[in-house]
Design a protein around this motif. Structure first.
Motif, mmCIF file in Angstrom:
data_model
loop_
_atom_site.group_PDB
_atom_site.id
_atom_site.type_symbol
_atom_site.label_atom_id
_atom_site.label_comp_id
_atom_site.label_asym_id
_atom_site.label_seq_id
_atom_site.Cartn_x
_atom_site.Cartn_y
_atom_site.Cartn_z
ATOM 1 N N GLN A 1 0.672 -1.250 0.240
ATOM 2 C CA GLN A 1 0.346 0.012 0.474
ATOM 3 C C GLN A 1 0.968 1.251 -0.569
ATOM 4 O OE1 GLN A 1 -2.078 -0.855 3.672
ATOM 5 N NE2 GLN A 1 -4.051 -1.374 2.073
ATOM 6 N N CYS A 2 2.205 1.322 1.018
ATOM 7 C CA CYS A 2 2.814 2.758 0.950
ATOM 8 C C CYS A 2 3.216 2.794 -0.526
ATOM 9 C CB CYS A 2 3.941 2.335 2.085
ATOM 10 S SG CYS A 2 5.108 3.860 2.719
ATOM 11 N N LEU A 3 3.865 1.793 -0.714
ATOM 12 C CA LEU A 3 4.714 1.811 -2.183
ATOM 13 C C LEU A 3 3.917 2.128 -3.193
ATOM 14 C CD1 LEU A 3 6.797 -0.824 -3.437
ATOM 15 C CD2 LEU A 3 5.307 -0.088 -5.532
ATOM 16 N N VAL A 4 2.205 1.894 -3.730
ATOM 17 C CA VAL A 4 1.863 2.223 -4.453
ATOM 18 C C VAL A 4 1.569 3.459 -4.476
ATOM 19 C CG1 VAL A 4 -0.049 2.087 -5.390
ATOM 20 C CG2 VAL A 4 0.689 -0.039 -4.998
ATOM 21 N N LEU A 5 1.012 4.242 -2.803
ATOM 22 C CA LEU A 5 1.086 5.683 -2.628
ATOM 23 C C LEU A 5 2.052 6.270 -2.662
ATOM 24 C CD1 LEU A 5 -1.078 5.057 0.910
ATOM 25 C CD2 LEU A 5 -2.102 5.954 -1.780
ATOM 26 N N CYS A 6 3.670 6.249 -2.357
ATOM 27 C CA CYS A 6 4.488 6.181 -2.996
ATOM 28 C C CYS A 6 4.790 7.034 -4.636
ATOM 29 C CB CYS A 6 5.871 6.182 -2.497
ATOM 30 S SG CYS A 6 6.222 6.292 -0.454
ATOM 31 N N ALA A 7 4.349 5.868 -5.221
ATOM 32 C CA ALA A 7 4.625 6.020 -6.627
ATOM 33 C C ALA A 7 3.748 6.313 -7.212
ATOM 34 C CB ALA A 7 4.210 4.348 -7.273
ATOM 35 N N LEU A 8 2.450 6.803 -6.766
ATOM 36 C CA LEU A 8 1.245 7.520 -7.150
ATOM 37 C C LEU A 8 1.413 9.262 -6.736
ATOM 38 C CD1 LEU A 8 -2.152 5.588 -6.343
ATOM 39 C CD2 LEU A 8 -1.488 6.660 -8.614
ATOM 40 N N SER A 9 2.194 9.740 -5.311
ATOM 41 C CA SER A 9 2.067 10.411 -4.686
ATOM 42 C C SER A 9 3.498 11.537 -5.986
ATOM 43 C CB SER A 9 2.825 10.946 -3.507
ATOM 44 O OG SER A 9 1.211 9.942 -2.810
ATOM 45 N N SER A 10 4.454 10.763 -5.943
ATOM 46 C CA SER A 10 5.226 10.685 -7.115
ATOM 47 C C SER A 10 4.800 11.350 -8.264
ATOM 48 C CB SER A 10 6.377 10.084 -6.423
ATOM 49 O OG SER A 10 6.948 9.386 -5.613
ATOM 50 N N PHE A 11 3.942 10.831 -9.052
ATOM 51 C CA PHE A 11 3.586 10.824 -10.252
ATOM 52 C C PHE A 11 2.094 12.115 -10.329
ATOM 53 C CE2 PHE A 11 -0.024 10.354 -13.151
ATOM 54 C CZ PHE A 11 0.482 9.357 -14.610
ATOM 55 N N MET A 12 1.591 12.555 -8.946
ATOM 56 C CA MET A 12 0.397 13.567 -9.249
ATOM 57 C C MET A 12 2.038 14.640 -9.483
ATOM 58 S SD MET A 12 -2.432 12.752 -9.014
ATOM 59 C CE MET A 12 -2.917 14.298 -8.777
ATOM 60 N N PHE A 13 2.815 14.673 -8.605
ATOM 61 C CA PHE A 13 3.701 16.300 -8.532
ATOM 62 C C PHE A 13 4.875 16.341 -8.431
ATOM 63 C CE2 PHE A 13 0.728 15.105 -4.953
ATOM 64 C CZ PHE A 13 -0.479 16.461 -4.989
ATOM 65 N N GLY A 14 5.196 15.264 -9.566
ATOM 66 C CA GLY A 14 6.812 15.739 -9.165
ATOM 67 C C GLY A 14 7.266 16.024 -10.497
ATOM 68 N N TRP A 15 7.975 16.609 -10.812
ATOM 69 C CA TRP A 15 8.818 17.518 -12.045
ATOM 70 C C TRP A 15 8.822 17.009 -13.074
ATOM 71 C CZ3 TRP A 15 9.859 22.344 -12.643
ATOM 72 C CH2 TRP A 15 10.441 22.861 -13.513
ATOM 73 N N HIS A 16 8.062 16.881 -13.778
ATOM 74 C CA HIS A 16 9.200 16.389 -15.829
ATOM 75 C C HIS A 16 8.535 14.668 -15.620
ATOM 76 C CE1 HIS A 16 10.266 16.654 -19.866
ATOM 77 N NE2 HIS A 16 10.295 15.697 -19.735
ATOM 78 N N VAL A 17 7.193 14.734 -15.350
ATOM 79 C CA VAL A 17 7.317 13.439 -14.843
ATOM 80 C C VAL A 17 6.359 12.325 -16.288
ATOM 81 C CG1 VAL A 17 5.368 11.385 -14.315
ATOM 82 C CG2 VAL A 17 6.387 13.253 -12.816
ATOM 83 N N HIS A 18 6.474 11.661 -17.115
ATOM 84 C CA HIS A 18 6.320 10.755 -17.923
ATOM 85 C C HIS A 18 5.498 9.925 -17.409
ATOM 86 C CE1 HIS A 18 9.857 11.161 -20.515
ATOM 87 N NE2 HIS A 18 10.360 11.928 -19.636
ATOM 88 N N GLU A 19 3.843 9.770 -19.217
ATOM 89 C CA GLU A 19 3.266 9.658 -18.815
ATOM 90 C C GLU A 19 2.898 7.717 -18.506
ATOM 91 O OE1 GLU A 19 4.559 9.187 -22.887
ATOM 92 O OE2 GLU A 19 4.116 11.022 -21.331
ATOM 93 N N LYS A 20 4.246 7.002 -18.853
ATOM 94 C CA LYS A 20 4.168 5.797 -18.719
ATOM 95 C C LYS A 20 4.334 5.804 -17.402
ATOM 96 C CE LYS A 20 8.199 6.255 -21.741
ATOM 97 N NZ LYS A 20 7.367 7.363 -22.092
ATOM 98 N N ALA A 21 4.594 7.007 -16.540
ATOM 99 C CA ALA A 21 5.920 6.460 -15.025
ATOM 100 C C ALA A 21 4.264 5.768 -14.242
ATOM 101 C CB ALA A 21 5.577 7.737 -14.563
ATOM 102 N N ILE A 22 2.929 6.058 -14.560
ATOM 103 C CA ILE A 22 1.674 4.970 -14.090
ATOM 104 C C ILE A 22 1.575 3.829 -13.788
ATOM 105 C CG2 ILE A 22 0.234 4.560 -16.416
ATOM 106 C CD1 ILE A 22 -1.327 6.348 -12.293
#
Length: 494
Positions: free
Chosen positions: A332-353
């Motif tokens: 759960q924590c891993l998925v939330l970390c991934a989603l949070s970084s996807f939501m607010f990260g710098w220059h995120v690629h769409e593939k990061a989902i």
């Protein structure tokens, strides 16, 4: 062909022809080497096989070289390295409770999980149609997850450390690994109420983890530290001048932020609230990778995205520490970390989902609530990848593959949790169904209108913004589920 063919062809040529000291300086092509050293060595190893297929692909000056032998080799190398992904899926399936009652093997959680991972639509089109090596890398991640679930902590830590030096995007989920290893491996016992026994802290275990991280990092970065090139490597890995968003906006918070700024600027110009001469020249809807300034809303800096990301992952990390639930809490924590970084990260690629979708698959076959979140995130996240395949011949292929995977996901999870309440409520169902008219408009109707000439970015904007709403909803729903979840007494005692 996808530009990633040229990216990796160029990296093959760089690592094959140039000494180590020039790998992160060579700039004949615009696609400079910007992955960590282990991936560079991976390309170096592949180049010694590539020369038997077509030596011309290893000539640095042969920009955009795409002979049949070159494309065949690149495609084959992706398929071959996917062997690791297949093995990792097998190990993950062994970690899932397969005792749920099922009429036949097709309804067993392990079988469903295997299909959801091996037949994942997003991974299929990104690697085998668009072209990348994500399957191999996700194989390392899933294998490290499996090892932690099997309580083989040192192996899991080693695999994740290696993964970070193959592709640094996985640093997004590093907090989940760090806290879980500290909580489950470095503290060897809990009190009856689930709190830590501080006297059980093991300095030996901490030392072993530190040695693993240090040795892997030294092997990867050591040569460049000796050469005095570490700053150059870091500048390639983190190119902040590329701007807040990719050419196609990833469907995250910043897509909504950009859309709001664009709407406010249009409104301001129409009603003379803004001076046209003071509007920034660099347009965020120009389809280019560049820095730009927002017109009405405050412009976003890399530091601001880092702060937002850090704040957004804190609750999940605290839950993992103070509400331990074993491997489930870690996932759960891993998925939330991934989603949070996807939501607010710098220059995120769409593939990061995919960094959130794949590990969420493991949770989706264990609980109905997680299955519902998985269906929303997967359907929306996969749809957001459609612009990667933009040619006419690819249109029926991506639609057919998406339909097949989506229908299987819904039908298999619904069958698995047939005794539970509906996986999706009526509002969630309506939202997902609206993806159909959105696709028809963007792919069929819009190209026939005069709007295409004046607003070529409009289909990408609509897709990104609409998908951002769904991904944001799934992120919030998962967060609320984790924060409000009660820990069973047995898990506390463990």
């Amino acid at each position: 062909y996808s530009t990633d063919f040229e990216v990796h062809r160029n990296w093959l040529a760089i690592t094959h022809n140039l000494p180590l000291s020039q790998w992160y300086y060579e700039a004949t092509s615009e696609w400079t080497l910007d992955y960590p050293p282990f991936f560079a060595w991976f390309e170096y190893a592949l180049s010694h096989v590539a020369k038997y297929f077509d030596p011309k692909m290893l000539v640095i000056e042969n920009l955009n070289y795409t002979s049949r032998a070159t494309v065949f080799f690149q495609r084959f190398s992706v398929i071959f390295t996917d062997i690791l992904f297949i093995y990792a899926v097998r190990e993950c399936c062994r970690c899932v409770n397969g005792k749920r009652a099922a009429k036949d093997i097709l309804e067993k959680p392990t079988f469903i999980l295997a299909v959801l991972l091996l037949w994942n639509f997003g991974l299929l089109i990104v690697d085998h149609i668009h072209f990348q090596y994500n399957g191999f890398l996700f194989g390392l991640m899933l294998l490290s997850i499996a090892r932690l679930c099997q309580k083989r902590y040192l192996e899991g830590a080693f695999l994740f450390a290696v993964l970070l030096h193959f592709k640094h995007i996985y640093v997004y989920v590093a907090p989940a690994y760090g806290v879980y290893l500290l909580r489950s491996y470095c503290f060897t016992a809990n009190n009856a109420d689930g709190s830590l026994k501080w006297r059980s802290f093991s300095f030996l275990h901490v030392t072993l983890l530190g040695l693993i991280v240090s040795l892997v990092s030294a092997l990867s970065l050591g040569p460049f530290i000796v050469l005095g090139q570490l700053p150059q490597v870091i500048s390639r890995l983190f190119p902040f001048k590329r701007g807040l968003c990719h050419a196609y906006w990833a469907p995250n918070f910043w897509a909504l932020y950009n859309a709001m700024d664009k709407a406010l600027s249009i409104f301001g110009l129409k009603f003379n609230f803004l001076d046209p001469t003071k509007i920034p020249k660099a347009s965020m809807t120009g389809g280019l990778v560049q820095e730009f300034q927002h017109t009405v809303l405050p412009s976003v800096t890399p530091l601001a995205t880092l702060i937002c990301t850090f704040i957004s992952i804190l609750p999940s990390v605290f839950c993992l520490w103070f509400k331990p639930q074993g491997p489930r809490g870690f996932l759960q924590c891993l998925v939330l970390c991934a989603l949070s970084s996807f939501m607010f990260g710098w220059h995120v690629h769409e593939k990061a989902i995919l960094l959130a979708i794949l590990p969420l698959s493991l949770l989706s076959v264990q609980r109905a609530k997680d299955a519902g979140i998985y269906l929303i995130l997967t359907t929306t996240g996969h749809f957001s990848l459609f612009p990667l395949l933009f040619t006419a011949p690819e249109l029926p292929i991506k639609i057919l593959l998406m339909l097949l995977f989506t229908v299987y996901s819904f039908s298999s999870l619904k069958s698995l949790f047939r005794r539970e309440k509906l996986l999706l409520n009526w509002l969630e169902t309506i939202y997902l169904l609206q993806l159909v008219p959105l696709e028809i408009f963007c792919e069929i109707i819009f190209p026939l209108t005069p709007w295409k000439r004046h607003f070529p970015f409009a289909p990408l904007l609509l897709t990104s913004v609409y998908c951002a709403l769904g991904i944001t909803y799934a992120w919030l729903k998962l967060y609320i589920s984790v924060l409000t979840e009660r820990i069973p007494v047995r898990q506390k005692a463990e």
